[in-house]
Design a protein around this motif. Structure first.
Motif, mmCIF file in Angstrom:
data_model
loop_
_atom_site.group_PDB
_atom_site.id
_atom_site.type_symbol
_atom_site.label_atom_id
_atom_site.label_comp_id
_atom_site.label_asym_id
_atom_site.label_seq_id
_atom_site.Cartn_x
_atom_site.Cartn_y
_atom_site.Cartn_z
ATOM 1 N N LEU A 72 0.811 -1.207 0.000
ATOM 2 C CA LEU A 72 0.000 0.000 0.000
ATOM 3 C C LEU A 72 0.850 1.264 0.000
ATOM 4 N N ASN A 73 1.980 1.249 0.735
ATOM 5 C CA ASN A 73 2.749 2.493 0.778
ATOM 6 C C ASN A 73 3.508 2.745 -0.523
ATOM 7 N N ASP A 74 3.718 1.706 -1.338
ATOM 8 C CA ASP A 74 4.230 1.944 -2.682
ATOM 9 C C ASP A 74 3.250 2.825 -3.464
ATOM 10 N N GLY A 75 1.967 2.484 -3.353
ATOM 11 C CA GLY A 75 0.952 3.277 -4.046
ATOM 12 C C GLY A 75 0.829 4.681 -3.500
ATOM 13 N N SER A 113 -5.990 7.793 -4.940
ATOM 14 C CA SER A 113 -5.971 6.681 -3.981
ATOM 15 C C SER A 113 -7.319 5.961 -3.919
ATOM 16 N N LEU A 114 -8.383 6.696 -3.583
ATOM 17 C CA LEU A 114 -9.693 6.057 -3.468
ATOM 18 C C LEU A 114 -10.230 5.627 -4.828
ATOM 19 N N GLY A 115 -9.957 6.434 -5.859
ATOM 20 C CA GLY A 115 -10.378 6.046 -7.203
ATOM 21 C C GLY A 115 -9.673 4.778 -7.651
ATOM 22 N N GLY A 116 -8.359 4.697 -7.373
ATOM 23 C CA GLY A 116 -7.625 3.481 -7.707
ATOM 24 C C GLY A 116 -8.150 2.278 -6.947
ATOM 25 N N SER A 164 -5.062 5.159 -18.287
ATOM 26 C CA SER A 164 -6.337 5.628 -18.829
ATOM 27 C C SER A 164 -7.079 6.581 -17.903
ATOM 28 N N CYS A 165 -7.005 6.341 -16.591
ATOM 29 C CA CYS A 165 -7.830 7.120 -15.647
ATOM 30 C C CYS A 165 -7.031 8.075 -14.780
ATOM 31 N N GLY A 166 -5.704 8.059 -14.838
ATOM 32 C CA GLY A 166 -4.906 8.959 -14.016
ATOM 33 C C GLY A 166 -5.009 8.670 -12.530
ATOM 34 N N MET A 167 -5.217 7.421 -12.171
ATOM 35 C CA MET A 167 -5.306 7.019 -10.767
ATOM 36 C C MET A 167 -4.062 6.203 -10.407
ATOM 37 N N SER A 168 -4.015 5.699 -9.196
ATOM 38 C CA SER A 168 -2.862 4.912 -8.763
ATOM 39 C C SER A 168 -3.008 3.477 -9.238
ATOM 40 N N GLY A 169 -2.139 3.068 -10.165
ATOM 41 C CA GLY A 169 -2.183 1.705 -10.655
ATOM 42 C C GLY A 169 -1.776 0.700 -9.600
ATOM 43 N N VAL A 170 -0.830 1.090 -8.734
ATOM 44 C CA VAL A 170 -0.369 0.173 -7.683
ATOM 45 C C VAL A 170 -1.508 -0.156 -6.722
ATOM 46 N N ILE A 171 -2.202 0.879 -6.251
ATOM 47 C CA ILE A 171 -3.318 0.649 -5.327
ATOM 48 C C ILE A 171 -4.419 -0.156 -6.009
ATOM 49 N N SER A 172 -4.642 0.101 -7.290
ATOM 50 C CA SER A 172 -5.664 -0.645 -8.022
ATOM 51 C C SER A 172 -5.335 -2.131 -8.068
ATOM 52 N N VAL A 173 -4.082 -2.467 -8.355
ATOM 53 C CA VAL A 173 -3.691 -3.875 -8.417
ATOM 54 C C VAL A 173 -3.788 -4.523 -7.030
ATOM 55 N N VAL A 174 -3.376 -3.804 -6.000
ATOM 56 C CA VAL A 174 -3.451 -4.341 -4.640
ATOM 57 C C VAL A 174 -4.904 -4.657 -4.271
ATOM 58 N N MET A 175 -5.807 -3.729 -4.572
ATOM 59 C CA MET A 175 -7.211 -3.958 -4.237
ATOM 60 C C MET A 175 -7.822 -5.058 -5.089
ATOM 61 N N THR A 176 -7.354 -5.204 -6.325
ATOM 62 C CA THR A 176 -7.809 -6.328 -7.144
ATOM 63 C C THR A 176 -7.426 -7.647 -6.489
#
Length: 225
Positions: A72-75, A113-116, A164-176
């Motif tokens: 998470l802190n990477d994101g 962060s929240l969007g990702g 595409s969305c300008g959000m955090s890709g790292v946080i998105s992958v973690v939440m996936t």
């Protein structure tokens, strides 16, 4: 605990590092450059710590906390780096970056962060659906397809959020990953195959990352001499 360590504490660490760079270092850096520098150094790496904990027999819960906080802190560090580097580049008046008011800065932080995180949850639910339709345990080929599907969705999650969305890709992958493990773990045909694949990927990518870092740092040192 992970969220507290990964967001407010990363910002606190970046700020303390920036204060040291601003008041102690003899380079006369602008404060926004110091904050950018602090954001780069604020993300901790768990590789050496995880190896040490394995040797001393630390509880699995502690290892999980450190690994989860590291992801998470990477994101969050990337989010802070994006904000502070944009402000610094804008101040150079070279046509790059942009400035933010306090409200705009918080809005960008929450959007990234929240969007990702929201996008990652959506991709996680989509991955669970795919795993459901591939949930035939006696079909060895579908076991492999499940593993390939997780890798594909992880990449798509990162690309969609980051590019595409300008959000955090790292946080998105973690939440996936968290969403899939929480709600779709029972749909994985061969858990041993899945875990072995991702352990190999983690090892190979860590090796490549540190090797490239050493090569780049070595070239910088040799060129400076």
């Amino acid at each position: 605990q992970l969220v507290i360590m990964a967001f407010p504490m990363v910002l606190a660490g970046a700020s303390l590092t920036a204060l040291v760079a601003y008041y102690v270092f003899p380079y006369s850096w602008p404060f926004m450059l110091c904050m950018t520098f602090g954001s780069i150094l604020s993300a901790t790496d768990p590789v050496a710590v995880a190896a040490l904990m394995k040797e001393v027999g630390a509880p699995p819960r502690l290892k999980m906390h450190i690994s989860g906080e590291s992801m998470l802190n990477d994101g969050s560090a990337v989010v802070f780096y994006t904000i502070f580097s944009n402000i610094f580049l804008y101040g150079l008046d070279i046509g790059l970056g942009q400035t933010y008011t306090v409200g705009e800065g918080f809005a960008l932080f929450f959007r990234m962060s929240l969007g990702g995180a929201a996008l990652g949850i959506a991709f996680g639910l989509g991955l669970i659906t795919l795993l459901y339709y591939l949930n035939r345990r006696l079909d060895l080929e579908e076991n492999v397809v499940q593993v390939a599907t997780t890798a594909t969705v992880a990449y798509l999650s990162f690309y969609t959020a980051e590019i595409s969305c300008g959000m955090s890709g790292v946080i998105s992958v973690v939440m996936t990953g968290i969403t899939t493990a929480t709600f779709g773990g029972g749909m994985i045909n061969s858990r041993k195959l899945m875990e072995s694949f991702w352990h190999i990927v983690e090892h190979v990518l860590n090796t490549v990352l540190f090797s490239l870092g050493g090569v780049v740092w070595g070239s910088i040192i040799s060129n400076s001499n």
